[in-house]
Design a protein around this motif. Structure first.
Motif, PDB file in Angstrom:
ATOM      1  N   SER A   1       0.696  -1.339   0.158  1.00 57.64           N
ATOM      2  CA  SER A   1       0.154   0.164  -0.077  1.00 57.64           C
ATOM      3  C   SER A   1       0.573   1.519   0.147  1.00 57.64           C
ATOM      4  CB  SER A   1      -0.915  -0.091   1.404  1.00 57.64           C
ATOM      5  OG  SER A   1      -1.806  -1.426   1.144  1.00 57.64           O
TER       6      SER A   1
ATOM      7  N   TYR B   1      -0.665  -0.840  -5.034  1.00 59.54           N
ATOM      8  CA  TYR B   1      -1.794  -0.891  -3.783  1.00 59.54           C
ATOM      9  C   TYR B   1      -1.844   0.822  -4.377  1.00 59.54           C
ATOM     10  CZ  TYR B   1      -6.359   0.099  -1.748  1.00 59.54           C
ATOM     11  OH  TYR B   1      -7.221   1.219  -1.569  1.00 59.54           O
TER      12      TYR B   1
ATOM     13  N   THR C   1      -3.012   3.518  -2.436  1.00 62.66           N
ATOM     14  CA  THR C   1      -4.148   4.507  -0.742  1.00 62.66           C
ATOM     15  C   THR C   1      -5.274   4.885  -1.516  1.00 62.66           C
ATOM     16  OG1 THR C   1      -2.996   5.553   0.566  1.00 62.66           O
ATOM     17  CG2 THR C   1      -2.822   3.614   0.360  1.00 62.66           C
TER      18      THR C   1
ATOM     19  N   GLY D   1      -7.103   4.150  -4.748  1.00 63.22           N
ATOM     20  CA  GLY D   1      -7.765   2.894  -4.132  1.00 63.22           C
ATOM     21  C   GLY D   1      -7.793   1.643  -5.450  1.00 63.22           C
TER      22      GLY D   1
ATOM     23  N   TYR E   1     -10.083  -6.406  -4.774  1.00 59.66           N
ATOM     24  CA  TYR E   1     -11.135  -7.770  -5.205  1.00 59.66           C
ATOM     25  C   TYR E   1     -10.745  -8.820  -5.885  1.00 59.66           C
ATOM     26  CZ  TYR E   1     -14.650 -11.128  -4.077  1.00 59.66           C
ATOM     27  OH  TYR E   1     -15.264 -11.572  -4.197  1.00 59.66           O
TER      28      TYR E   1
ATOM     29  N   HIS F   1     -11.276 -10.254  -1.222  1.00 66.24           N
ATOM     30  CA  HIS F   1     -12.068  -8.430  -0.195  1.00 66.24           C
ATOM     31  C   HIS F   1     -11.722  -7.545  -0.982  1.00 66.24           C
ATOM     32  CE1 HIS F   1      -8.025  -8.418   1.652  1.00 66.24           C
ATOM     33  NE2 HIS F   1      -8.082  -9.564   1.826  1.00 66.24           N
ATOM     34  N   HIS F   2     -12.463  -6.576   0.050  1.00 63.63           N
ATOM     35  CA  HIS F   2     -11.889  -5.756  -0.329  1.00 63.63           C
ATOM     36  C   HIS F   2     -10.949  -4.861   0.288  1.00 63.63           C
ATOM     37  CE1 HIS F   2     -15.054  -5.322  -3.537  1.00 63.63           C
ATOM     38  NE2 HIS F   2     -16.196  -6.415  -2.455  1.00 63.63           N
ATOM     39  N   THR F   3     -10.222  -5.394   1.655  1.00 61.71           N
ATOM     40  CA  THR F   3      -9.212  -4.400   2.740  1.00 61.71           C
ATOM     41  C   THR F   3      -7.714  -4.893   2.318  1.00 61.71           C
ATOM     42  OG1 THR F   3     -10.513  -5.107   4.135  1.00 61.71           O
ATOM     43  CG2 THR F   3      -9.199  -4.508   4.730  1.00 61.71           C
ATOM     44  N   PRO F   4      -7.585  -3.455   1.318  1.00 64.60           N
ATOM     45  CA  PRO F   4      -5.756  -3.431   1.062  1.00 64.60           C
ATOM     46  C   PRO F   4      -5.243  -3.789   2.560  1.00 64.60           C
ATOM     47  CG  PRO F   4      -6.517  -1.444   1.664  1.00 64.60           C
ATOM     48  CD  PRO F   4      -7.957  -2.191   1.538  1.00 64.60           C
TER      49      PRO F   4
ATOM     50  N   GLN G   1      -2.501  -3.282   5.092  1.00 63.20           N
ATOM     51  CA  GLN G   1      -2.058  -2.157   6.343  1.00 63.20           C
ATOM     52  C   GLN G   1       0.167  -1.587   5.713  1.00 63.20           C
ATOM     53  OE1 GLN G   1      -3.735  -0.061   7.132  1.00 63.20           O
ATOM     54  NE2 GLN G   1      -3.734  -0.548   9.620  1.00 63.20           N
TER      55      GLN G   1
ATOM     56  N   CYS H   1       1.392  -7.876   1.671  1.00 66.85           N
ATOM     57  CA  CYS H   1       0.965  -8.930   2.275  1.00 66.85           C
ATOM     58  C   CYS H   1       1.479  -9.204   0.954  1.00 66.85           C
ATOM     59  CB  CYS H   1      -0.757  -9.062   1.973  1.00 66.85           C
ATOM     60  SG  CYS H   1      -1.311  -8.520   0.759  1.00 66.85           S
TER      61      CYS H   1
END
Length: 124
Positions: free
Chosen positions: A6, A40, A42, A46, A108, A113-116, A118, A121
């Protein structure tokens, strides 16, 4: 192996434009076979907008790392110092070659899922 990072949009753009050759991190992936960083951008962007190959990973005391990277840091010395304040070790991921995706990718479709992340990953 690839890692999803991110990154604030302004810094992601600088990396893709070749104006920022180091991505600074408080922690880095431990896996030894990571060769590519997927970017990604932020919010407000997004989306996953590109990637870069890793040239090297530098780790040192913050003041020493700044001396080694300042010319191509893409951030101010004050931002660097604030980011690493109180840290004994700072990390810089050196960009080898950056590529912008023709079409940004929804998070996604990569993670399910929709959570990037912190920070980062691993991607399969």
């Amino acid at each position: 192996m690839k890692v999803l990072l991110s990154i604030k949009p302004e810094y992601a753009e600088k990396i893709l434009e070749g104006k920022k050759l180091f991505e600074f991190r408080k922690s880095i992936p431990k896996a030894p076979d990571v060769t590519t960083i997927v970017i990604y951008a932020t919010l407000p962007v997004g989306k996953v907008i590109g990637e870069f190959d890793i040239d090297d990973v530098l780790s040192d005391k913050p003041n020493i790392l700044w001396t080694q990277t300042a010319e191509h840091a893409g951030i101010s010395k004050k931002f660097f110092q604030d980011y690493f304040k109180g840290r004994k070790t700072a990390h810089a991921i050196k960009v080898r070659e950056a590529r912008r995706y023709k079409r940004p990718i929804e998070i996604y479709s990569l993670l399910g899922h929709h959570t990037p992340p912190q920070s980062f990953c691993y991607l399969a």
